[in-house]
Design a protein around this motif. Structure first.
Motif, PDB file in Angstrom:
ATOM      1  N   GLY A  25     -61.770 -54.028 -31.343  1.00 33.45           N
ATOM      2  CA  GLY A  25     -61.917 -52.677 -31.871  1.00 33.45           C
ATOM      3  C   GLY A  25     -60.793 -52.255 -32.808  1.00 33.45           C
ATOM      4  O   GLY A  25     -61.044 -51.533 -33.788  1.00 33.45           O
ATOM      5  N   VAL A  26     -59.548 -52.677 -32.552  1.00 41.01           N
ATOM      6  CA  VAL A  26     -58.425 -52.228 -33.385  1.00 41.01           C
ATOM      7  C   VAL A  26     -58.546 -52.746 -34.820  1.00 41.01           C
ATOM      8  O   VAL A  26     -58.509 -51.954 -35.776  1.00 41.01           O
ATOM      9  N   PRO A  27     -58.705 -54.044 -35.066  1.00 41.38           N
ATOM     10  CA  PRO A  27     -58.832 -54.477 -36.475  1.00 41.38           C
ATOM     11  C   PRO A  27     -60.092 -53.945 -37.146  1.00 41.38           C
ATOM     12  O   PRO A  27     -60.058 -53.545 -38.319  1.00 41.38           O
ATOM     13  N   VAL A  83     -55.087 -43.747 -35.394  1.00 45.35           N
ATOM     14  CA  VAL A  83     -56.360 -44.459 -35.227  1.00 45.35           C
ATOM     15  C   VAL A  83     -56.200 -45.610 -34.246  1.00 45.35           C
ATOM     16  O   VAL A  83     -57.046 -45.821 -33.361  1.00 45.35           O
ATOM     17  N   VAL A  84     -55.107 -46.355 -34.362  1.00 48.93           N
ATOM     18  CA  VAL A  84     -54.861 -47.468 -33.439  1.00 48.93           C
ATOM     19  C   VAL A  84     -54.723 -46.959 -32.009  1.00 48.93           C
ATOM     20  O   VAL A  84     -55.271 -47.542 -31.055  1.00 48.93           O
ATOM     21  N   GLY A  85     -54.009 -45.852 -31.832  1.00 46.70           N
ATOM     22  CA  GLY A  85     -53.831 -45.315 -30.487  1.00 46.70           C
ATOM     23  C   GLY A  85     -55.133 -44.848 -29.858  1.00 46.70           C
ATOM     24  O   GLY A  85     -55.400 -45.113 -28.673  1.00 46.70           O
ATOM     25  N   VAL A  86     -55.977 -44.170 -30.643  1.00 48.77           N
ATOM     26  CA  VAL A  86     -57.248 -43.687 -30.089  1.00 48.77           C
ATOM     27  C   VAL A  86     -58.188 -44.852 -29.798  1.00 48.77           C
ATOM     28  O   VAL A  86     -58.901 -44.853 -28.779  1.00 48.77           O
ATOM     29  N   VAL A  87     -58.216 -45.869 -30.648  1.00 57.87           N
ATOM     30  CA  VAL A  87     -59.048 -47.051 -30.368  1.00 57.87           C
ATOM     31  C   VAL A  87     -58.569 -47.750 -29.100  1.00 57.87           C
ATOM     32  O   VAL A  87     -59.374 -48.205 -28.278  1.00 57.87           O
ATOM     33  N   THR A  88     -57.254 -47.822 -28.914  1.00 57.05           N
ATOM     34  CA  THR A  88     -56.720 -48.442 -27.695  1.00 57.05           C
ATOM     35  C   THR A  88     -57.126 -47.644 -26.461  1.00 57.05           C
ATOM     36  O   THR A  88     -57.518 -48.226 -25.429  1.00 57.05           O
ATOM     37  N   ALA A  89     -57.048 -46.319 -26.542  1.00 55.93           N
ATOM     38  CA  ALA A  89     -57.470 -45.488 -25.416  1.00 55.93           C
ATOM     39  C   ALA A  89     -58.962 -45.659 -25.129  1.00 55.93           C
ATOM     40  O   ALA A  89     -59.395 -45.743 -23.967  1.00 55.93           O
ATOM     41  N   ALA A  90     -59.787 -45.718 -26.188  1.00 54.82           N
ATOM     42  CA  ALA A  90     -61.222 -45.920 -25.993  1.00 54.82           C
ATOM     43  C   ALA A  90     -61.517 -47.287 -25.387  1.00 54.82           C
ATOM     44  O   ALA A  90     -62.378 -47.420 -24.511  1.00 54.82           O
ATOM     45  N   GLY A  91     -60.795 -48.325 -25.833  1.00 51.16           N
ATOM     46  CA  GLY A  91     -60.994 -49.649 -25.247  1.00 51.16           C
ATOM     47  C   GLY A  91     -60.598 -49.702 -23.782  1.00 51.16           C
ATOM     48  O   GLY A  91     -61.278 -50.339 -22.968  1.00 51.16           O
ATOM     49  N   VAL A 112     -66.840 -53.759 -31.692  1.00 53.82           N
ATOM     50  CA  VAL A 112     -67.158 -53.219 -33.016  1.00 53.82           C
ATOM     51  C   VAL A 112     -67.637 -51.776 -32.906  1.00 53.82           C
ATOM     52  O   VAL A 112     -67.257 -50.909 -33.711  1.00 53.82           O
ATOM     53  N   VAL A 113     -68.459 -51.488 -31.908  1.00 54.84           N
ATOM     54  CA  VAL A 113     -68.958 -50.124 -31.726  1.00 54.84           C
ATOM     55  C   VAL A 113     -67.815 -49.169 -31.408  1.00 54.84           C
ATOM     56  O   VAL A 113     -67.742 -48.046 -31.928  1.00 54.84           O
ATOM     57  N   ALA A 151     -63.127 -44.802 -35.903  1.00 53.15           N
ATOM     58  CA  ALA A 151     -62.803 -44.716 -37.336  1.00 53.15           C
ATOM     59  C   ALA A 151     -63.713 -43.725 -38.052  1.00 53.15           C
ATOM     60  O   ALA A 151     -63.261 -42.972 -38.922  1.00 53.15           O
ATOM     61  N   GLY A 152     -64.992 -43.716 -37.707  1.00 51.02           N
ATOM     62  CA  GLY A 152     -65.889 -42.761 -38.344  1.00 51.02           C
ATOM     63  C   GLY A 152     -65.528 -41.321 -38.021  1.00 51.02           C
ATOM     64  O   GLY A 152     -65.550 -40.452 -38.897  1.00 51.02           O
ATOM     65  N   ALA A 153     -65.176 -41.056 -36.747  1.00 46.04           N
ATOM     66  CA  ALA A 153     -64.764 -39.702 -36.382  1.00 46.04           C
ATOM     67  C   ALA A 153     -63.455 -39.321 -37.070  1.00 46.04           C
ATOM     68  O   ALA A 153     -63.270 -38.166 -37.474  1.00 46.04           O
ATOM     69  N   ALA A 154     -62.537 -40.272 -37.223  1.00 48.22           N
ATOM     70  CA  ALA A 154     -61.264 -39.979 -37.886  1.00 48.22           C
ATOM     71  C   ALA A 154     -61.461 -39.668 -39.362  1.00 48.22           C
ATOM     72  O   ALA A 154     -60.792 -38.790 -39.923  1.00 48.22           O
ATOM     73  N   ALA A 155     -62.386 -40.361 -40.005  1.00 48.47           N
ATOM     74  CA  ALA A 155     -62.612 -40.118 -41.436  1.00 48.47           C
ATOM     75  C   ALA A 155     -63.294 -38.778 -41.689  1.00 48.47           C
ATOM     76  O   ALA A 155     -63.185 -38.218 -42.776  1.00 48.47           O
ATOM     77  N   ARG A 156     -63.997 -38.250 -40.691  1.00 44.46           N
ATOM     78  CA  ARG A 156     -64.677 -36.962 -40.859  1.00 44.46           C
ATOM     79  C   ARG A 156     -63.793 -35.767 -40.554  1.00 44.46           C
ATOM     80  O   ARG A 156     -64.222 -34.626 -40.733  1.00 44.46           O
TER      81      ARG A 156
END
Length: 571
Positions: free
Chosen positions: A435-437, A382-390, A360-361, A367-372
């Motif tokens: 993290g993705v959903p 967003v999905v790609g960056v979350v996957t890279a972060a995971g 979740v974190v 998502a918060g950084a993407a919205a800003r």
């Protein structure tokens, strides 16, 4: 476990040697001299630290300053461990060997803190047994000293506030590395004559890696921590991955503390049964404290699912312990007494909260950084960056699992701790799967919220939005230049009804009194102004330029003229 600790921690301590005539114990003189040596060494280190630091700061920046800073960092780390080991050896009721053996042990522990695998030579079979489990508190002091040395090698007084450091980062880094590794090589050569001998393969690789990373971090900080040319998405992914790892490690630490409290009686019996003396128990407690960060990482492996290995055929996992050994098969140690046993499936389901929270974190951070961002991200990005972060979160968890485990012997103890690749895969799967959903959901909420906030004021300035919010009526057109403020407009509105109060209008008939305005013909009396030629006293006129106020003084005298019949109606 270390050999001298094993001897002191044995359930039946060896009988003390018979005292020699005239002395209480045969090592009384040696122990007194060692106490004096430890005290003198401590005082010397404290005094040398201040003097050497002043010399480094007063010294011109360059390779020499870096060499001296690295050598000081290595010497302080070695000296601190030497003082601790000598103090434990002196206070031990049954010390082994002499001060030379304690100093050899201190050098070996210093190398172990740098990730060097040690070889124990005094085994029952005669085959050297590896000791590769590094207590993660041991590297804390060397890393901090190296970081300070790297920063001090660059952070010197500058000529101006905007000037660049006078020494290049490569020169500072190479100087600190060379000085530190020179002292480390001498320590490795000295430790090779003790019971715990360093493996030369690990000695050639582990200390340079640790020193390079720590000193490089200090130099990088001294230069203002430049971010380089990393793209924005990479920085966002790295930040989210670090937050996820922090959540995992925090959850693992909470698991360890909860397990220690749950198995408090077994932990206490293990500590009291290892050695009968208080100093021996203090030594075991210090070793357990040094291993607490390792236990936190083992808790991370437990919460993620793979668990950790406790020897051949023994795996502690959240949904049971397949291949568990009989009671008492594990070594007697307080932290091992807190390992969850069979029938603790509920604990595995409870620990699933930790990886879910990490996912979740990770998702909410991206998502918060993407919205800003000024340019709105698309959902595939967003999905790609979350996957890279995971993936980064899983890789970091696997790296921690690799440094937190190691060998404690041969055969059954050759693998001790979590399996790093299993922890890495499990961490990445949890972070990406959760993290993705969560990231998409939070990104959608933030986008809809920002779109809803911007729709009413689209094409309208901030002042118009403020007016619309204050008056309760939407404003679609900005106010023109020179327009009165809303407060002035509202102040003027109540006057309009007074103007339309027609009854007051009859006062207009007073207007016929306007003929009085015809007194204006008296205006011809204006020719009286020609009387002004009285100003023929013009000769005085030249004085006028000197005092321009003079003409103004003449005008007040005009009212002194006698009133005329036509003037009274004018007044």
């Amino acid at each position: 476990m270390l050999p001298w600790i094993e001897r002191r921690a044995s359930p039946t301590p060896p009988a003390p040697p018979a005292p020699s005539p005239g002395t209480g114990t045969p090592s009384l003189t040696t122990r007194s001299l060692t106490r004096l040596l430890a005290w003198l060494l401590t005082r010397l280190l404290l005094r040398l630290r201040g003097r050497l630091r002043r010399r480094v700061r007063d010294r011109a920046p360059g390779l020499g300053a870096g060499l001296l800073g690295g050598a000081i960092a290595a010497g302080l780390g070695l000296g601190a461990l030497a003082v601790l080991v000598l103090a434990l050896w002196v206070t031990s009721p049954y010390p082994d060997g002499g001060p030379d053996g304690a100093l050899h042990l201190a050098a070996s522990l210093w190398l172990l803190g740098h990730g060097v695998e040690l070889l124990r030579t005094d085994t029952l079979t005669g085959v050297p047994a590896p000791v590769g489990l590094t207590p993660l508190l041991l590297p804390a002091l060397p890393v901090w000293l190296l970081y300070r040395a790297g920063r001090d090698a660059v952070d010197v007084p500058r000529e101006g506030p905007g000037d660049a450091p006078p020494v290049s980062p490569r020169t500072a880094w190479c100087g600190v590395m060379t000085g530190y590794l020179a002292v480390g090589s001498l320590a490795a050569a000295y430790a090779s004559g003790g019971e715990l001998r360093p493996s030369w393969i690990w000695t050639a690789g582990a200390p340079p890696l640790l020193a390079g990373l720590a000193a490089g971090g200090g130099v990088w900080t001294a230069y203002g921590a430049p971010r380089g040319a990393l793209p924005r998405w990479a920085r966002v992914a790295a930040r989210a991955a670090l937050r996820g790892v922090a959540v995992l490690v925090g959850g693992g630490a909470l698991l360890v503390l909860a397990s220690l409290a749950w198995h408090g009686e077994a932990v206490r019996d293990s500590l009291l049964g290892l050695t009968p003396g208080w100093w021996g128990r203090l030594t075991v407690a210090l070793l357990a404290v040094a291993l607490l960060p390792n236990a936190a990482v083992w808790g991370v492996a437990y919460g993620l699912g793979p668990g950790f290995v406790l020897g051949a055929g023994q795996v502690a996992g959240p949904w049971g312990t397949p291949g568990s050994a009989a009671p008492g098969a594990l070594p007697r140690f307080p932290l091992l007494a807190a390992v969850p046993g069979e029938g603790t499936a509920w604990l595995g389901w409870a620990m699933a909260v930790v990886p879910v929270a990490a996912g979740v974190v990770v998702g909410c951070g991206v998502a918060g950084a993407a919205a800003r961002e000024r340019v709105r991200w698309s959902w595939p990005r967003v999905v790609g960056v979350v996957t890279a972060a995971g993936a980064g979160c899983g890789a970091a968890a696997g790296g921690l699992a690799w440094v937190a485990g190691g060998a404690m012997g041969v055969r059954g103890l050759a693998r001790f701790g979590p399996v790093w690749w299993q922890v890495a895969l499990a961490g990445a799967a949890w972070a990406v799967g959760v993290g993705v959903p969560v990231g998409l959901l939070w990104w959608g909420v933030r986008v809809l919220r920002s779109a809803g906030a911007g729709a009413p004021g689209e094409g309208v300035g901030e002042a118009s939005r403020a007016r619309a919010a204050g008056t309760g009526a939407p404003s679609a057109v900005p106010a023109p230049k020179g327009a009165v403020e809303p407060e002035d407009a509202y102040d003027f509105l109540p006057v309009d009804p007074v103007d339309q109060a027609g009854p007051v209008g009859p006062v207009d008939p007073v207007g016929p009194a306007g003929p009085v305005g015809q007194v204006g013909p008296v205006g011809p009396a204006g020719p009286v102004d020609p009387v002004g030629p009285v100003g023929t006293v013009g000769p005085v006129g030249p004085v006028g330029p000197e005092n321009p106020v003079g003409p103004v003084d003449v005008e007040p005298a005009v009212p002194a003229r006698p009133p005329r019949p036509g003037d009274a109606p004018a007044e």
